[in-house]
Structure formats: structure tokens, C-alpha cells
Design an enzyme around this catalytic site. Structure first.
Site, short mmCIF file in Angstrom:
data_model
loop_
_atom_site.label_atom_id
_atom_site.label_comp_id
_atom_site.label_asym_id
_atom_site.label_seq_id
_atom_site.Cartn_x
_atom_site.Cartn_y
_atom_site.Cartn_z
N ASP A 55 0.86 -1.18 0.00
CA ASP A 55 0.00 0.00 0.00
C ASP A 55 0.90 1.23 0.00
OD1 ASP A 55 1.08 0.23 2.51
OD2 ASP A 55 -0.81 0.18 3.59
N ASP A 85 1.40 4.81 2.31
CA ASP A 85 0.99 5.42 3.58
C ASP A 85 1.45 6.87 3.66
OD1 ASP A 85 0.37 2.65 4.91
OD2 ASP A 85 2.45 2.45 4.25
N ASP A 101 -3.32 4.49 2.74
CA ASP A 101 -3.65 4.82 4.12
C ASP A 101 -3.26 6.26 4.41
OD1 ASP A 101 -4.65 2.36 4.71
OD2 ASP A 101 -3.11 1.83 6.19
#
Ligand code: UTP
Ligand code: MN
Length: 515
Positions: A329, A331, A439
Site C-alpha cells: 500500500d 501510507d 492509508d
């Protein structure tokens, strides 16, 4: 009469009288006066020694029947350097060369003494083995500098897989033990070649050492191979690979006979919103995110932040801050230099992104951390108390391309056709975007350094920081604060360096936190 120069003359361990090489026939034909050979009978055997001695003599070499100071080359077979040196010490001799029989046979073939190469040198080879460095390393991963260049990837991959399996089986203790062991091996400056090098290293238990031994001796660990083949492990990986599905849910589904995505779809089980998005974008979300894609997302988030609150700052955190080339992902940590201005920022950023069509899914949680109310953060309570947004981003191909160009053609290692370029949406041709997990975390500036440290990872590095703080310093560290239990007060910090200093640790760069 005593000879002018008394020579020590001793027999080769028990070979004194066996040689068929009469001293006379070998010295008579000397062609190489600088070379005086002695063949060690030990392990070579008497008859082979006799045969080789004769061969040497025929080729014009001086071959001594007895060991003496005259000997320049000691020829050995199947002996370790240590053994031969011990034998030589007992003979009080120290000839120039301790050689493997390969030097002798090559010289016979060449009809002259060949150049002595490293591979011929018994002494050198054996010294390397005997003096192989035993590694040493501090106990806590946060005391070590662990860069991405891992010299023991085969071993750490094996241990990481066992860690993953333990975590997927809800055995976190075992998982951590394997992760710690892998982290120790990651920090070593060289490849491990033998178990003896590992003596005295921290965090390597019996189970771990068995796995390492298996890999060193057989090239692979039977336990790892069996795990990879196990139906349960494969099903757990597939199911937890769905965004929104944790270990407990996956385990429940498996017990109900659901082992694959197809079976899940056929089961018509009700999925929550996150899981629906996870299933829908399964392929994209299981494709590693590249650095160029992370940059593309960063540009979008930067624009969102600047639009809704000028002066707010955004920092890339997680694996990409540690220099990783890919991630699961992306962040980001967002703050504002004026305390309090960050309040209400997240919903604004999210609605900006949503209105621009960048969000396929999002879930926002409020900041629930209140120092006065919560007191010193305990490890179990420090993870998710920031205002936080879990999202699935819709990253347009165009944005990816621009970010890639901005990065220069340096990223040639990246596959030229990523999932967005290749995945076909039925009837729609090429899909002009890819889904990426993103995120976002918002922190007040007073907690920024703690948030930055806590969200940069790696996960094990963070865990070790908290263990160090608690066990060695009687402090409680979280992503919000550092509390000194002995002084009963919070220790403030406005940079990561200050936090390391409070903890009595040397500063470790983000790129060195890849434990
Ligand atoms: P990630 O899971 O994103 O890992 O957590 P990563 O290091 O970036 O690696 P990728 O994404 O798999 O490539 C990043 C950091 O955020 C912290 C973790 O401790 C980790 O250090 N984190 C994550 C939290 O503090 N709380 C969470 O709920 C999740
Ligand atoms: Mn990450």
C-alpha cells in the site's frame, strides 16, 4: 662426528619404512632444484603415496621419503589445514607450502611445478574455514542498522514464510519469534555458511536453527516446502489477500469449506463494504505498488491537502519512506505546523478526493487519543487512535505515466505493462486505471515525531522499539507519545532524533529500519 648442520629428520606418521621411493632414485633426476616435495601419508594411504612419489620422481621432481627442513612443498590429500599444521608443529617444521594433491597432479600433467593458486593452498583454504567470523549483533532490532541489502535472503525468506504461517494460524508468539530470527539474519554483513557462525547470536531458538541447518545443508527447508504446499496455508493466503478479510474470518470460511475466491463468490456470503471492494479489486490489490505509483498517489494527495488546508504538510511514511521499491500500500502522514489546525482536516481531504473520483472505497476513523484521558499509551492501545482513512484509490493510467516520467526512465526495472495496462474489464477493453491501497493518517504537530517514527516501520522495528522502551528504559512508547514511568512524565520530542535520544539509542535512519 657431528654434522655441521644437524637436521631434524622424522618419518611421516608411521610411513617411515613403507615407501618404495628410494632416496637415490628420486634425487638423481632432479630437474627443479627449488622444489622439494614431501607427500603426507596420513589419509592418502601408503600405496597411493608410494605410487605418487614414484610418479613425481619420474617427472624429475625431488620427493623426500622423510620430512625434513629441506622440504618446500607438503602434498596432502583429504586433510584439513588444521590437522596438517598440528602434525607439522609436532615435527617442528614449517615449510613454505601446504598443498592439496591437486597441485601435485596438475604439476605432473604439466611436467613442471605449476603456479600455486589459492585453490591449491591447503593452508589458506583451511584458515578461511577455521577463522570464519562468528557473527555478533545486539539483541534488539532497534539497536541495529538493517538496510535493504540482505545477504541471507534464502534463509530469511524461509523464516518469514514460517512467521507468516504462524500469524495466519493465530499464533502470534511463534510469528514474532520467527520474525526476530529473520531480522537477526538480515542484519548480518555476509552470507551465513555454517551454523557455528551463529553461536551466541540472539533470538535464534532450536526450531529456527533446525530450519537454518536444513537450508544450509539441503538448499531448502522441508518444513517450509511442506507449508507452501499445505491446502490450509494456500487458502489462508488467498482469503486474507482480500482487503478487509482478517485471519479470523478466513479461518471461519475455511471451516465452512470455502478455500478459493470462486467458492467464496458461489457461497453468496454477505460481505461488508471493505470486503466487497477487496474482492472486486482483488487482482490489482495483490499486485505490488511501485515507487512511481506511490509518487503518483502522493501528487494527488498533496493536491488534495493543499486545496483544503493551505500550509498543511504531507509526508510519505511506511515502507516507501524506508526506501522500499514496492509496497502493498502507500501510507501518508498529514499534519499542520499550528497545533489544532489539523482538526477536521481528514473529512475535507476525503471529500476532495472523492469528488475528483479518486476513491473506490474509504473508511475514516476519528482520532480517539486523548492524553489526559488515556494516560500513557500501552502497546496494545497505540495502533489506531489517529484520525485515519483506509482507502482504495483509483489511480488513472495518465497519473501513473506522468509520475513515471517525472521519476525519469530510471525505473526500467518496473514491468512495462502493469495490471492497469493489461487487465481486461469484460467488454470495456483496456482498463485505464489501477486500484491501490492508500492509508492516510492525520496527527497534531505535537505528536508528529511520534507518529512519523511509529508509522515508518518496519513492523518488527516498531515492536522492538517498544520492547526496548519498556524492558530496558521503563518507558512506554506509542505513535502518540513517550512516557517515562520512573519520572511519571511525558517526554516531548519534535523530531525522531530526539525520541531515539530519550530512549538512549543511536539514531537509526529510516533506510536502516528494514528489520
Ligand atoms: P504497513 O502495513 O503499511 O507496512 O505499515 P509497510 O512497512 O509500509 O510495508 P508494505 O506496505 O507491506 O509494503 C506501515 C507502518 O505503519 C504502522 C506499522 O507499524 C508499520 O510500521 N501501522 C500500521 C500502525 O502503526 N498501525 C496500523 O494499524 C497499521
Ligand atoms: Mn505500507
Amino acid at each position: 662426528m657431528v654434522p655441521l648442520k644437524r637436521r631434524k629428520v622424522v618419518s611421516s606418521s608411521g610411513a617411515g619404512s613403507t615407501g618404495s621411493t628410494g632416496r637415490d632414485d628420486v634425487t638423481s633426476a632432479t630437474r627443479f632444484p627449488q622444489v622439494v616435495l614431501f607427500l603426507l601419508e596420513r589419509k592418502m594411504g601408503a600405496s597411493r603415496r608410494a605410487f605418487l612419489s614414484q610418479l613425481g620422481g619420474k617427472n624429475g621432481f625431488q620427493v623426500e621419503e622423510l620430512f625434513s627442513e629441506r622440504v618446500t612443498h607438503v602434498i596432502c590429500e583429504n586433510n584439513s589445514g588444521e590437522e596438517v599444521r598440528r602434525w607439522l608443529q609436532s615435527q617442528a617444521g614449517s615449510p613454505a607450502h601446504l598443498l592439496d594433491v591437486s597441485w601435485f597432479t596438475e604439476s605432473m600433467r604439466a611436467g613442471r611445478p605449476v603456479e600455486i593458486l589459492d585453490r591449491h593452498k591447503l593452508q589458506e583454504q583451511q584458515i578461511k574455514e577455521v577463522e570464519v567470523v562468528a557473527f555478533s549483533t545486539p539483541s534488539y532490532a532497534c539497536q541495529r542498522r538493517t538496510t535493504l541489502d540482505n545477504h541471507n535472503a534464502v534463509l530469511t525468506d524461509a523464516l518469514s514464510l514460517l512467521a507468516e504461517n504462524a500469524e495466519l494460524s493465530d499464533e502470534d508468539g511463534r510469528g514474532v519469534a520467527f520474525r526476530r530470527a529473520a531480522a537477526v539474519l538480515k542484519s548480518l554483513p555476509e552470507p551465513v555458511t555454517g551454523l557455528t557462525q551463529l553461536r551466541g547470536l540472539p533470538c535464534l531458538g532450536g526450531h529456527t536453527l533446525r530450519v537454518i541447518k536444513d537450508v544450509l545443508e539441503n538448499g531448502a527447508s522441508s518444513e517450509v516446502e511442506a507449508t507452501k504446499q499445505s491446502e490450509r496455508f494456500k487458502a489462508l493466503k488467498v482469503l486474507t489477500g482480500i482487503f478487509g478479510v482478517g485471519v479470523k474470518t478466513a479461518d471461519q470460511w475455511i471451516r465452512e469449506g470455502i478455500l478459493s475466491l470462486h467458492q467464496l463468490q458461489d457461497s453468496e456470503r454477505t460481505l461488508n463494504r471493505a470486503q466487497q471492494a477487496g474482492l472486486q479489486h482483488y487482482e490489482d490489490l495483490n499486485q505490488p505498488v511501485t515507487r512511481a505509483e506511490a509518487d503518483a498517489v502522493a501528487a494527488v494527495v498533496e493536491e488534495a491537502v493543499a486545496s483544503v488546508l493551505p500550509g498543511a504538510r504531507m509526508t510519505l511514511i511506511g515502507g516507501f519512506r524506508r526506501g522500499k521499491l514496492t509496497g502493498h500500500d502507500v501510507d501518508f502522514l498529514i499534519t499542520h505546523p499550528e497545533e489544532g489546525r489539523e482538526v477536521g482536516l481528514m473529512p475535507k481531504v476525503v471529500s476532495w478526493l472523492d469528488s475528483q473520483g479518486f476513491l473506490l472505497y474509504q473508511k475514516t476513523t476519528r482520532n480517539s487519543y486523548l492524553e489526559a484521558k488515556d494516560g500513557p499509551a500501552r502497546p496494545s492501545s497505540n495502533m489506531d487512535r489517529f484520525e485515519r482513512c483506509f482507502s482504495v484509490f483509483k489511480l488513472p493510467e495518465e497519473a501513473r505515466r506522468r509520475a513515471k516520467e517525472a521519476r525519469g526512465a530510471a525505473e526500467e526495472t518496473e514491468p512495462c505493462s502493469g495490471p492497469a495496462a493489461v487487465s481486461q474489464v469484460k467488454g470495456e477493453g483496456l482498463k485505464p486505471w489501477r486500484a491501490v491501497r492508500v492509508d492516510l493518517v492525520v496527527s497534531p504537530i505535537s505528536q508528529f515525531a511520534f507518529a512519523l517514527l511509529g508509522w515508518t516501520g518496519s513492523k518488527l522495528f516498531e515492536r522492538e522499539l517498544r520492547r526496548w522502551a519498556g524492558h530496558e528504559k521503563a518507558m512506554s512508547l506509542s505513535s502518540h507519545a513517550l512516557f517515562d514511568n520512573k519520572q511519571s512524565r511525558y517526554l516531548r520530542a519534535s523530531s525522531e532524533e530526539e525520541i531515539f535520544a530519550h530512549l538512549g539509542l543511536e539514531y537509526i535512519l529510516p533506510s536502516e529500519r528494514n528489520a
